[in-house]
Every structure is written in C-alpha cells, then in structure tokens.
Design an enzyme around this catalytic site. Structure first.
Site, PDB file in Angstrom:
ATOM      1  N   HIS A 242     -50.361 -57.530  11.116  1.00  0.00           N
ATOM      2  CA  HIS A 242     -49.917 -57.833  12.345  1.00  0.00           C
ATOM      3  C   HIS A 242     -48.697 -58.592  12.630  1.00  0.00           C
ATOM      4  O   HIS A 242     -48.830 -59.430  11.977  1.00  0.00           O
ATOM      5  CB  HIS A 242     -51.155 -58.183  13.212  1.00  0.00           C
ATOM      6  N   MET A 243     -48.051 -58.346  13.547  1.00  0.00           N
ATOM      7  CA  MET A 243     -46.826 -59.372  13.928  1.00  0.00           C
ATOM      8  C   MET A 243     -47.316 -59.914  15.252  1.00  0.00           C
ATOM      9  O   MET A 243     -47.704 -59.205  16.228  1.00  0.00           O
ATOM     10  CB  MET A 243     -45.855 -58.064  14.215  1.00  0.00           C
TER      11      MET A 243
HETATM   12  P1  5GP Z   1     -53.712 -64.217  12.620  1.00  0.00           P
HETATM   13  O1  5GP Z   1     -54.584 -65.480  12.548  1.00  0.00           O
HETATM   14  O2  5GP Z   1     -54.545 -63.466  11.481  1.00  0.00           O
HETATM   15  O3  5GP Z   1     -52.403 -64.398  12.142  1.00  0.00           O
HETATM   16  O4  5GP Z   1     -53.934 -63.603  13.867  1.00  0.00           O
HETATM   17  C1  5GP Z   1     -55.138 -63.257  14.382  1.00  0.00           C
HETATM   18  C2  5GP Z   1     -54.988 -63.216  15.841  1.00  0.00           C
HETATM   19  O5  5GP Z   1     -55.719 -62.163  16.445  1.00  0.00           O
HETATM   20  C3  5GP Z   1     -55.409 -64.520  16.531  1.00  0.00           C
HETATM   21  O6  5GP Z   1     -54.390 -64.760  17.265  1.00  0.00           O
HETATM   22  C4  5GP Z   1     -56.560 -63.910  17.492  1.00  0.00           C
HETATM   23  O7  5GP Z   1     -56.778 -64.795  18.606  1.00  0.00           O
HETATM   24  C5  5GP Z   1     -56.558 -62.477  17.589  1.00  0.00           C
HETATM   25  N1  5GP Z   1     -57.844 -61.787  17.694  1.00  0.00           N
HETATM   26  C6  5GP Z   1     -58.769 -61.903  16.887  1.00  0.00           C
HETATM   27  N2  5GP Z   1     -59.649 -60.936  17.246  1.00  0.00           N
HETATM   28  C7  5GP Z   1     -59.155 -60.415  18.493  1.00  0.00           C
HETATM   29  C8  5GP Z   1     -59.746 -59.251  19.358  1.00  0.00           C
HETATM   30  O8  5GP Z   1     -60.673 -58.599  19.096  1.00  0.00           O
HETATM   31  N3  5GP Z   1     -58.928 -58.960  20.443  1.00  0.00           N
HETATM   32  C9  5GP Z   1     -57.903 -59.455  20.463  1.00  0.00           C
HETATM   33  N4  5GP Z   1     -56.951 -58.897  21.716  1.00  0.00           N
HETATM   34  N5  5GP Z   1     -57.039 -60.429  19.660  1.00  0.00           N
HETATM   35  C10 5GP Z   1     -57.998 -60.783  18.775  1.00  0.00           C
END
Ligand code: 5GP
Ligand code: ZN
Length: 115
Positions: free
Chosen positions: A101-102
């Site tokens: 994801h971005m």
């Molecule tokens: P990472 O830490 O992997 O770069 O980012 C993951 C992002 O996904 C985090 O900013 C977190 O808030 C978001 N996130 C995690 N679970 C969910 C979800 O169930 N729904 C949404 N909309 N965002 C999520």
C-alpha cells in the site's frame, strides 16, 4: 485473495471502509487511524505483500498507482501545497499490514525526517 489479509477483504468489500476511488487495478480508501487531515491508502486489488515482492510483471501496476495517487492529491486539493507518498517495508520500515500500500498524506506541513 490471500487468506486473512485485511486489505484483500477491504478490496473485496468483505469488510467496510470509506472507498474514495476504485478501478480495475486499484482501490483507495481512508486510513482508519489518520495521521494527517488527508490520509488515504492506495492498494492493488491483486495481493502483493511488500514492495520487495514486486516483479517486472507489476511495472504497469506500479506506474498506475503513482498516477492514481497524483490524481487523488489533486482531487483532495493538496497537490499545490504538497503531500507525501509513503510505502513502508517490513519491520524496520514500520509495515504492519502485509498487502502492498501507498499512504497519501497531506493537509498539513509534514516533518522530515520521519521517526
Ligand atoms: P503500514 O503500517 O503497514 O504502513 O500501514 C498500515 C495502515 O493501515 C495504518 O496506517 C493503519 O491505520 C491502516 N489500517 C489498518 N487496518 C485498517 C483497516 O481495517 N481499515 C482501514 N481503513 N485502515 C486500516
Ligand atoms: Zn491482500
């Protein structure tokens, strides 16, 4: 779809999210723990776990993701002031969801370097 992948489930609408853009390749939705006034996550519909697992077959998809991100930034009115695109990878990068994801972050002045 990968078993137990939360972002695959969001892409398939098996779990709810606020989707702001969708086409045949990608989905963009609001982060549920926003770190800026605009915080959107842009994902490929296809399950790819990290930037490291991308292959040459994904070249077009990655280019498409950047173009969609730029278009979303314009739509969210943050293009002129500026914004940040972030892709965290693995533990030290702070990746918590293992579906590529971005992050599109904007609407405030962002500090550098990140923590
Ligand atoms: P990472 O830490 O992997 O770069 O980012 C993951 C992002 O996904 C985090 O900013 C977190 O808030 C978001 N996130 C995690 N679970 C969910 C979800 O169930 N729904 C949404 N909309 N965002 C999520
Ligand atoms: Zn997935």
């Amino acid at each position: 779809m990968a078993d137990d992948c939360i972002f695959c489930k969001i892409a398939e609408k098996a779990i709810p999210s606020t989707i702001v853009y969708e086409d045949e390749l990608v989905v963009a939705f609001k982060d549920n723990n926003p770190q800026a006034p605009v915080h959107i996550l842009l994902i490929p519909k296809k399950h790819i776990s990290t930037v490291i697992t991308l292959t040459h077959d994904d070249k077009e998809l990655v280019g498409h993701m950047f173009l969609v991100a730029a278009s979303l930034a314009r739509e969210q009115q943050i293009a002129q002031d500026g914004f940040r695109l972030v892709t965290n990878c693995n533990q030290d990068g702070g990746q918590t969801v293992f579906h590529l994801h971005m992050h599109l972050l904007g609407g405030r002045s962002l500090t550098w370097p990140p923590g």
